[in-house]
Design an enzyme around this catalytic site. Structure first.
Site, PDB file in Angstrom:
ATOM      1  N   VAL A  51       0.839  -1.204   0.000  1.00  0.00           N
ATOM      2  CA  VAL A  51       0.000   0.000   0.000  1.00  0.00           C
ATOM      3  C   VAL A  51       0.875   1.256   0.000  1.00  0.00           C
ATOM      4  O   VAL A  51       0.563   2.241  -0.686  1.00  0.00           O
ATOM      5  CB  VAL A  51      -0.970   0.005   1.209  1.00  0.00           C
ATOM      6  CG1 VAL A  51      -1.759   1.311   1.268  1.00  0.00           C
ATOM      7  CG2 VAL A  51      -1.908  -1.189   1.148  1.00  0.00           C
ATOM      8  N   CYS A  52       1.970   1.223   0.746  1.00  0.00           N
ATOM      9  CA  CYS A  52       2.816   2.413   0.922  1.00  0.00           C
ATOM     10  C   CYS A  52       3.266   3.061  -0.386  1.00  0.00           C
ATOM     11  O   CYS A  52       3.149   4.278  -0.527  1.00  0.00           O
ATOM     12  CB  CYS A  52       4.016   2.093   1.801  1.00  0.00           C
ATOM     13  SG  CYS A  52       3.558   1.585   3.471  1.00  0.00           S
TER      14      CYS A  52
END
Length: 182
Positions: A51-52
């Protein structure tokens, strides 16, 4: 019990970082304040995750909009500057970051994550916290949520612009709309 932070002076910080030009340097709230900048400080859990990179690159792709609003953006995790640099050196097509337009800071001693209330102590990583600090160092906005959910860059920009109006912004306020009259 958690202590209120919004409306108070933000915890000061200075951290090692990978700068947009790829060099190692430092970032600090004091420097942004001296330069009359708003600070958008956001924490993410780990380098080389899933996700980052979506939010780090989304913010970078819209960095000029933050700069136009006199805001300095700083991304932070508990990883080292060397890990940050390796991730930046990986192309986006390989789950890397590629070139980004703002610094990634290393909170390796976890103090800044702890000061901002986002550290998951038992894991040594930060929750997804985002903080907007005005040029005088007052924490104006704080949001923290689960690490499985990325942030919405449109919403961060909307909140920053709402704060900069100095007025009362109703629900669903959008830049360019009038603020409430008192």
């Amino acid at each position: 019990m958690a202590e209120r932070m919004v409306g108070k002076q933000a915890p000061r910080f200075e951290m090692k970082a990978v700068l947009p030009n790829g060099d190692f340097g430092t970032v600090s709230l004091e420097e942004n304040m001296r330069n009359g900048k708003w600070t958008v400080l956001f924490f993410y859990p780990l380098d080389f995750t899933f996700v980052c990179p979506t939010e780090i690159t989304a913010i970078s792709d819209r960095y000029d909009e933050f700069a136009d609003l006199d805001a300095a953006v700083i991304g932070v995790s508990t990883d080292s500057v060397y890990s940050h640099k390796a991730w930046i050196n990986m192309p986006r097509t390989e789950n890397g970051l590629g070139e980004i337009k703002y610094p990634l800071a290393a909170d390796t001693n976890h103090q800044v994550s702890r000061d901002y209330g986002v550290l998951i102590e038992e894991e040594g990583i930060a929750l997804r916290g985002l903080f907007i600090i005005d040029p005088e160092g007052e924490l104006k906005y704080a949001v923290v949520h689960h690490n499985n959910i990325g942030r919405d860059v449109d919403e961060v920009l909307r909140v920053l612009q709402a704060l900069q109006t100095g007025g009362l912004c109703p629900a669903n306020w959008k830049p360019g709309q009038k603020t409430l009259e008192v």
